[in-house]
Design an enzyme around this catalytic site. Structure first.
Site, PDB file in Angstrom:
ATOM      1  N   GLU A  86       0.714  -1.143   0.220  1.00 42.11           N
ATOM      2  CA  GLU A  86       0.017   0.190   0.036  1.00 42.11           C
ATOM      3  C   GLU A  86       0.834   1.145   0.031  1.00 42.11           C
ATOM      4  O   GLU A  86       0.658   2.242  -0.530  1.00 42.11           O
ATOM      5  CB  GLU A  86      -0.881  -0.233   1.414  1.00 42.11           C
ATOM      6  CG  GLU A  86      -2.219   1.031   0.992  1.00 42.11           C
ATOM      7  CD  GLU A  86      -3.045   1.066   2.275  1.00 42.11           C
ATOM      8  OE1 GLU A  86      -2.580   0.355   3.085  1.00 42.11           O
ATOM      9  OE2 GLU A  86      -3.861   1.908   2.282  1.00 42.11           O
ATOM     10  N   ASP A  87       1.829   1.181   0.741  1.00 43.31           N
ATOM     11  CA  ASP A  87       2.563   2.607   1.038  1.00 43.31           C
ATOM     12  C   ASP A  87       3.964   2.522   0.060  1.00 43.31           C
ATOM     13  O   ASP A  87       4.443   3.628  -0.194  1.00 43.31           O
ATOM     14  CB  ASP A  87       2.945   2.647   2.532  1.00 43.31           C
ATOM     15  CG  ASP A  87       1.562   2.562   3.439  1.00 43.31           C
ATOM     16  OD1 ASP A  87       0.875   2.966   2.838  1.00 43.31           O
ATOM     17  OD2 ASP A  87       1.955   2.396   4.541  1.00 43.31           O
TER      18      ASP A  87
END
Ligand code: MN
Length: 725
Positions: A86-87
């Site tokens: 996600e990051d």
């Protein structure tokens, strides 16, 4: 970054590996190290809002998984990597080649949950659906996500207040109940208390302050209380731990609200827990006996969750006694293993190297149900409804009931026999027509209680009723009933549409869909579906709809016609004569038998409505007279018009030429009887109708009817009267 805190990664990795070695059965140290390094590198340039390096987050999550809910090394690896997709720029595909399918799937699941919520409206049904589905795919997704949420809640202070509230609310509504369902007791309590803190700071601080104030007093009392118990148990050579049980702030708050009680009333209930270092469940009952000899038990509060564990595998004895100074003390008695399961749920089972138990099968059932319900729920609307009841069910207390064979079924509180029926099998639910609880027949909306034995009575012809939705409790019953009703509704609409098409084809009419919408609106339907539905249910006469100007069929409606006829004839003849004793009391004619002049009649004194005139052979009257013969009053018709009265004769038969003439001859040639009216209709080759005649008495009428019956083409003759008693 200039303000980056230098992490001692060597020590961090060593701590994590040590924790894994301590708590896990097998540890792939190489894999964990690889994940540790990848996560650290991937998050290197990120910092958390708190100012700490981002890597501290996945690291703490992994540490929590290894320490508090240890399951396996794969979960720890999943926790370390849970935010990299996600990051950072790392793909699931990359994780799949580097770490294998299991790790990739866990990270994918956790990521999906995170993605769903990032900045979006959290109550959206579709989002919950996605989340639930990824959560139930692999139980380790729940472990990692719970640990992730817990760490975020612990560090929530740094976020904006509106974000805090949103996340806290979601935690309380969904993550805490979920953790509870999977037996993660400790996570659940902490999530609840943290959420409570952010949602209602005032109440939280107030309760926290009062707990501190009371701490010494409380500890002193518990020491006095437990000392003799501890001594006795030691004398018996038992190994155990006994102490005050921490009360959770949110649970105190909830009880205060639920019971409308003050803090003191709730908090003064003291709680003690005894954990036995033993593998023998029976020792718990032995300890129970020891305590009950020492302190007076309040037996109504006793609960044995050892013999009957909760759905989430929770086992313990709950006992309540009156301690010194008359104070009420709650005691939980359990083995170490039961305690582990209470705190760590599914994760504890691995520790005890257990195979699937019956309650694990329950969990599997439940997970399957979610998958089923949410994967098949295509419409957003339906999903919303399922979710509403689903969320409700997550919170509810359980009751346990038994099948006729003695099998145990757990249901949410307030469940009914219909919930029970659906719990056994959808088909039992669909056809359930009645229920016996403990051998007695009860209504289907009866609330069941723990310990009830429930037997469902089914019938092939029964099908779910809309009204069931008002009282069923379980999500399964609700979803199944709704599914059935929707299907039935669709079928009705389809049938109606077919009838409609057939009809307009026959009449050679053309209707565009626009025309149909217009027509349904004109007939006050919200949509054409409802229009078709009423056609199928025969609530709508298509002949009327398609030719409104056509005059209504004027066929006699006997019921209504007869009332009119009777009324008219009674008016003509005048008031009935009542005996001397009851003269002056108002009279009226009973609706049940509706007597007309000529009928043998009798009066019955009612309460408040004067004298009702019944036919002497009226069934109602006969039954009332059995208990109230004193209320009977002799009455008679007035002797006007030379005792002539009008009577109707219904008749039917074959519509042969001259039949009408035969009928009238047959009547008029007997005693010069006058015909008042004739109303005969013929359809196909059958006629039916009514002849009204003037007769002297019943005898006269009966003779006429005999004569009519003797006519060749007449099949049926009866008096036109109100005889539907
Ligand atoms: Mn995270």
């Amino acid at each position: 970054m200039t303000n980056e805190v230098k992490l001692n990664t060597d020590k961090m990795l060593e701590d994590l590996l040590a924790m894994c070695r301590k708590n896990l059965r097998t540890v792939d140290e190489k894999l964990i190290t690889k994940a540790f390094n990848l996560s650290h590198e991937a998050h290197q340039n990120d910092i958390r809002i708190s100012g700490k390096p981002y890597f501290t987050h996945p690291y703490e999550v992994a540490m929590f998984v290894a320490e508090e809910i240890p399951l396996d090394d794969i979960s720890v690896v999943g926790a370390l990597l849970h935010d990299v997709v996600e990051d950072t720029g790392i793909s699931i595909k990359f994780l799949r080649t580097e770490f294998g399918d299991e790790v990739a799937d866990i990270v994918d699941g956790v990521t999906k949950i995170g993605g769903v919520f990032a900045g979006h409206e959290i109550t959206q049904a579709e989002n919950y659906r996605k989340m639930l589905l990824s959560m139930v795919k692999d139980i380790r997704v729940i472990l990692v996500k719970s640990a992730d949420r817990l760490h975020n809640m612990r560090t929530l202070d740094h976020l904006r207040p509106d974000k805090q509230r949103r996340i806290a609310k979601e935690t309380l509504e969904l993550y805490a109940p979920f953790a509870n369902r999977f037996g993660l007791g400790r996570v659940k309590w902490e999530l609840e208390d943290l959420a409570f803190k952010f949602l209602n700071k005032e109440a939280y601080n107030e309760i926290a302050r009062k707990i501190i104030l009371k701490r010494n007093e409380r500890e002193a009392y518990i020491n006095i209380f437990k000392e003799p118990i501890a001594k006795k148990l030691k004398d018996h050579g038992l190994e155990f731990e006994i102490g005050g049980r921490p009360k959770h702030l949110y649970s105190i708050y909830r009880k205060m609200i639920k019971l409308n009680a003050s803090f003191e009333e709730i908090y003064d209930l003291l709680a003690v827990r005894i954990i036995l270092e033993s593998n023998d469940d029976n020792e718990c009952f032995y300890v129970l006996g020891v305590i009950n000899q020492m302190y007076k038990p309040i037996s109504e509060r006793f609960k044995d969750y050892i013999s009957i564990p909760k759905k989430n595998n929770y086992q313990s004895i709950h006992n309540t006694v009156i301690g010194p100074d008359g104070k009420v003390v709650e005691i939980q008695i359990r083995t170490r293993k039961m305690h582990e399961i209470a705190e760590r749920g599914v994760a504890a089972h691995w520790k005890y190297k257990e195979s699937l138990t019956s309650t694990d099968a329950d969990l599997a059932d439940w997970v399957n149900w979610i998958r089923d319900a949410f994967e098949n729920a295509s419409k957003n609307e339906a999903t919303k409804e399922i979710l509403a009841s689903f969320k409700l069910n997550l919170y509810q207390d359980e009751i346990y009931v038994f099948t006729p064979n003695g099998d145990l079924k757990r249901l949410p509180r307030n469940s009914t026999p219909v919930d029970f029926a659906y719990e056994i099998h959808s088909n039992i639910g669909f056809h359930c027509i009645g229920a016996k609880v403990n051998g007695r027949i009860v209504p289907l909306d009866t609330r069941l209680n723990s310990g009830d034995q429930v037997e469902i009575i089914t019938s092939k012809n029964q099908s779910p009723n809309k009204s069931w939705l008002r009282f069923v409790t379980t999500h399964k019953a609700k979803a199944d009933i709704r599914k059935f009703l929707n299907r039935a509704e669709e079928k009705l609409v389809e049938t109606g549409r077919e009838l409609w098409i057939k009809k307009i084809k026959k009449l050679k009419l053309v209707f565009t869909s626009e025309d149909i919408s217009k027509l349904s609106r004109k007939l006050k339907y919200d949509n054409p579906g409802q229009f078709y539905r009423d056609i199928a249910l025969d609530k709508l006469n298509l002949d009327d709809v398609l030719s409104p100007e056509e005059t209504k069929d004027e066929q006699a409606v006997p019921e209504l016609e007869f009332d009119k006829f009777a009324d008219q004839e009674r008016k003509k003849i005048g008031n009935v004569i009542v005996d001397e004793e009851h003269k002056g009391i108002a009279t009226s004619f009973a609706k049940c038998c509706n007597p007309i002049p000529g009928d043998p009649i009798i009066g019955f004194i009612t309460i408040g409505e004067g004298i009702k005139i019944h036919k002497k052979d009226c069934k109602n009257l006969i039954s009332m007279a059995q208990t109230h013969s004193d209320r009977l009053v002799p009455v008679e018709w007035p002797h006007a018009n030379g005792s002539m009265f009008a009577a109707g004769i219904n008749l039917s038969g074959e519509d042969v030429p001259g039949i009408l003439k035969d009928i009238s001859n047959s009547i008029t040639t007997y005693k010069n009887t006058n015909i008042k009216a004739v109303n005969i209709n013929a359809v196909d080759s059958i006629f039916e109708g009514t002849v009204t005649v003037y007769v002297n008495d019943i005898e006269h009428l009966n003779r006429l009817m005999e004569r009519l019956k003797n006519l060749k083409s007449v099949y049926h003759v009866e008096r036109f009267e109100h005889n539907k008693q």
